[in-house]
Design a protein around this motif. Structure first.
Motif, PDB file in Angstrom:
ATOM      1  N   ASN A 199       0.645  -1.194   0.037  1.00 46.15           N
ATOM      2  CA  ASN A 199       0.100  -0.072   0.023  1.00 46.15           C
ATOM      3  C   ASN A 199       0.816   1.282   0.086  1.00 46.15           C
ATOM      4  OD1 ASN A 199       0.480   1.020   2.836  1.00 46.15           O
ATOM      5  ND2 ASN A 199      -0.754  -1.027   3.446  1.00 46.15           N
ATOM      6  N   THR A 200       0.187   2.337  -0.353  1.00 51.96           N
ATOM      7  CA  THR A 200       1.027   3.637  -0.478  1.00 51.96           C
ATOM      8  C   THR A 200       1.760   4.116   0.622  1.00 51.96           C
ATOM      9  OG1 THR A 200      -0.379   4.593  -2.264  1.00 51.96           O
ATOM     10  CG2 THR A 200       0.704   5.978  -0.789  1.00 51.96           C
ATOM     11  N   ARG A 201       1.056   3.750   2.006  1.00 51.14           N
ATOM     12  CA  ARG A 201       1.389   4.192   3.066  1.00 51.14           C
ATOM     13  C   ARG A 201       2.841   3.446   3.520  1.00 51.14           C
ATOM     14  NH1 ARG A 201       1.446   1.488   7.648  1.00 51.14           N
ATOM     15  NH2 ARG A 201      -0.292  -0.059   6.942  1.00 51.14           N
ATOM     16  N   GLN A 202       2.931   2.279   3.172  1.00 56.22           N
ATOM     17  CA  GLN A 202       4.486   1.350   3.321  1.00 56.22           C
ATOM     18  C   GLN A 202       5.287   2.028   2.603  1.00 56.22           C
ATOM     19  OE1 GLN A 202       2.352  -2.459   2.220  1.00 56.22           O
ATOM     20  NE2 GLN A 202       3.631  -3.329   3.656  1.00 56.22           N
ATOM     21  N   VAL A 203       5.012   2.536   1.498  1.00 54.13           N
ATOM     22  CA  VAL A 203       6.077   2.906   0.271  1.00 54.13           C
ATOM     23  C   VAL A 203       6.701   4.230   0.751  1.00 54.13           C
ATOM     24  CG1 VAL A 203       6.735   3.832  -1.900  1.00 54.13           C
ATOM     25  CG2 VAL A 203       5.363   1.784  -1.727  1.00 54.13           C
ATOM     26  N   THR A 204       5.735   5.017   1.251  1.00 53.61           N
ATOM     27  CA  THR A 204       5.836   6.527   1.790  1.00 53.61           C
ATOM     28  C   THR A 204       6.832   6.230   3.011  1.00 53.61           C
ATOM     29  OG1 THR A 204       4.115   7.175   0.648  1.00 53.61           O
ATOM     30  CG2 THR A 204       5.276   8.714   2.318  1.00 53.61           C
ATOM     31  N   ALA A 205       6.505   5.872   3.900  1.00 51.09           N
ATOM     32  CA  ALA A 205       7.156   5.456   5.391  1.00 51.09           C
ATOM     33  C   ALA A 205       8.486   4.872   5.046  1.00 51.09           C
ATOM     34  CB  ALA A 205       6.346   4.678   6.114  1.00 51.09           C
ATOM     35  N   ALA A 206       8.635   3.852   4.149  1.00 59.52           N
ATOM     36  CA  ALA A 206      10.040   3.399   3.785  1.00 59.52           C
ATOM     37  C   ALA A 206      11.017   4.480   3.360  1.00 59.52           C
ATOM     38  CB  ALA A 206       9.822   1.897   3.004  1.00 59.52           C
ATOM     39  N   VAL A 207      10.251   5.220   2.375  1.00 66.46           N
ATOM     40  CA  VAL A 207      11.284   6.158   1.567  1.00 66.46           C
ATOM     41  C   VAL A 207      11.790   7.036   2.821  1.00 66.46           C
ATOM     42  CG1 VAL A 207      11.507   8.237   0.075  1.00 66.46           C
ATOM     43  CG2 VAL A 207      10.360   6.074  -0.586  1.00 66.46           C
ATOM     44  N   ARG A 208      10.806   7.745   3.535  1.00 62.12           N
ATOM     45  CA  ARG A 208      11.036   8.803   4.673  1.00 62.12           C
ATOM     46  C   ARG A 208      12.260   8.164   5.431  1.00 62.12           C
ATOM     47  NH1 ARG A 208       8.176  13.161   4.643  1.00 62.12           N
ATOM     48  NH2 ARG A 208       6.288  13.325   3.355  1.00 62.12           N
ATOM     49  N   ALA A 209      12.049   6.863   6.035  1.00 60.69           N
ATOM     50  CA  ALA A 209      12.968   6.337   7.006  1.00 60.69           C
ATOM     51  C   ALA A 209      14.122   6.211   6.426  1.00 60.69           C
ATOM     52  CB  ALA A 209      12.163   4.920   7.536  1.00 60.69           C
ATOM     53  N   LEU A 210      14.252   5.519   5.308  1.00 59.68           N
ATOM     54  CA  LEU A 210      15.621   5.114   5.003  1.00 59.68           C
ATOM     55  C   LEU A 210      16.470   6.501   4.566  1.00 59.68           C
ATOM     56  CD1 LEU A 210      14.711   2.183   2.390  1.00 59.68           C
ATOM     57  CD2 LEU A 210      15.976   2.087   4.560  1.00 59.68           C
ATOM     58  N   LEU A 211      15.862   7.312   3.990  1.00 54.57           N
ATOM     59  CA  LEU A 211      16.280   8.740   3.806  1.00 54.57           C
ATOM     60  C   LEU A 211      16.854   9.288   5.059  1.00 54.57           C
ATOM     61  CD1 LEU A 211      14.783   9.849   0.566  1.00 54.57           C
ATOM     62  CD2 LEU A 211      16.800   8.473   0.592  1.00 54.57           C
ATOM     63  N   SER A 212      16.148   8.948   6.108  1.00 55.17           N
ATOM     64  CA  SER A 212      16.607   9.720   7.295  1.00 55.17           C
ATOM     65  C   SER A 212      17.612   8.959   8.258  1.00 55.17           C
ATOM     66  CB  SER A 212      15.110   9.766   8.275  1.00 55.17           C
ATOM     67  OG  SER A 212      14.466  11.072   7.229  1.00 55.17           O
ATOM     68  N   GLY A 213      18.014   7.929   7.677  1.00 52.98           N
ATOM     69  CA  GLY A 213      18.889   6.863   8.304  1.00 52.98           C
ATOM     70  C   GLY A 213      18.211   6.220   9.462  1.00 52.98           C
TER      71      GLY A 213
END
Length: 260
Positions: free
Chosen positions: A144-158
């Motif tokens: 789902n969209t929520r998973q994808v958005t959360a993954a991008v934000r988390a990974l790019l924030s370390g």
């Protein structure tokens, strides 16, 4: 643009799949504009961007591995990616394509194709982690969209993205949905499946299909005992586990106990 101010690069790659998980990006709507402001999406064939071989910070991969060419591609993608994230049942557990792993694939090829020796197919369909290191798996059919958005934000924030661990049964409780197994005797994979869908199927009085893969500590023995009490035959029991996520180890083992 100065390298210190350049946006992180993201790629979305497709292997054998239905494209449904890629649509989780396109279904973001306005959130996709927010994402594009945060990152530079350099490769995403579904959206028209084509630059498969450029190095990226995050590579999302949909689909399973089915050919020798797939193996070559995924090695190159891994080499060019800081983080590699698999999205959906096909990439994380082989998907529906992996159902052929339980049959004689060569016999099917010979029955369908006049010259099967020209096929590049491997003997099995495999998840991405079988060939390369995967940094994060997002389960779901589709994600789902929520998973994808959360993954991008988390990974790019370390930050390590938080993984869903609750079972679908817990989501049913929160939604005050009636248990379809208790109330209607409907086989349901909810007790061993992680949530992520909002308990969609049970909310409409349908059994869970295990779209989001095995939950933490899935007790497949206890669930199988329930299924037997509902009158399911061995073949029907096997089909409960050998579905969308058949190559997820707990489901593979549980289904194999009922194979002839």
């Amino acid at each position: 643009m100065d390298e210190s101010t350049a946006k992180p690069k993201v790629a979305v790659h497709k292997f054998s799949s239905c494209d449904g998980c890629q649509l989780a990006f396109l279904d973001m709507g306005e959130d996709l504009l927010t994402l594009s402001a945060m990152v530079d999406i350099v490769h995403f064939a579904e959206a028209g961007m084509l630059d498969e071989n450029t190095p990226v910070d995050v590579a999302f991969v949909e689909g399973s591995l089915n050919t020798r060419h797939d193996l070559e591609r995924i090695q190159a993608i891994r080499k060019n990616s800081r983080f590699l994230v698999t999205i959906g049942a096909c990439a994380t557990a082989g998907g529906l394509q992996a159902l052929r792993n339980f049959t004689d694939a060569d016999a099917w090829h010979s029955a369908v194709y006049a010259t099967p020796e020209y096929l590049d197919s491997l003997t099995t369909a495999s998840p991405i982690r079988s060939a390369v290191h995967v940094d994060l798996e997002l389960w779901g059919c589709p994600v789902n969209t929520r998973q994808v958005t959360a993954a991008v934000r988390a990974l790019l924030s370390g930050v390590t993205p938080a993984a869903e661990q609750d079972k679908v049964c817990m989501e049913c409780k929160r939604r005050q949905a009636v248990c379809v197994m208790v109330a209607h005797g409907t086989p349901c994979m909810g007790p061993v499946t992680r949530t992520g869908c909002g308990a969609l199927c049970p909310s409409f009085e349908r059994g869970c299909y295990a779209c989001y893969g095995p939950a933490e500590n899935p007790n497949t023995d206890a669930l199988s005992h329930w299924f037997e009490g509902l009158g399911l035959l061995p073949e029907q029991l096997r089909e409960q586990y050998h579905g969308i996520n058949s190559q997820a180890e707990p489901f593979t083992a549980a289904g194999n106990r009922y194979r002839k």
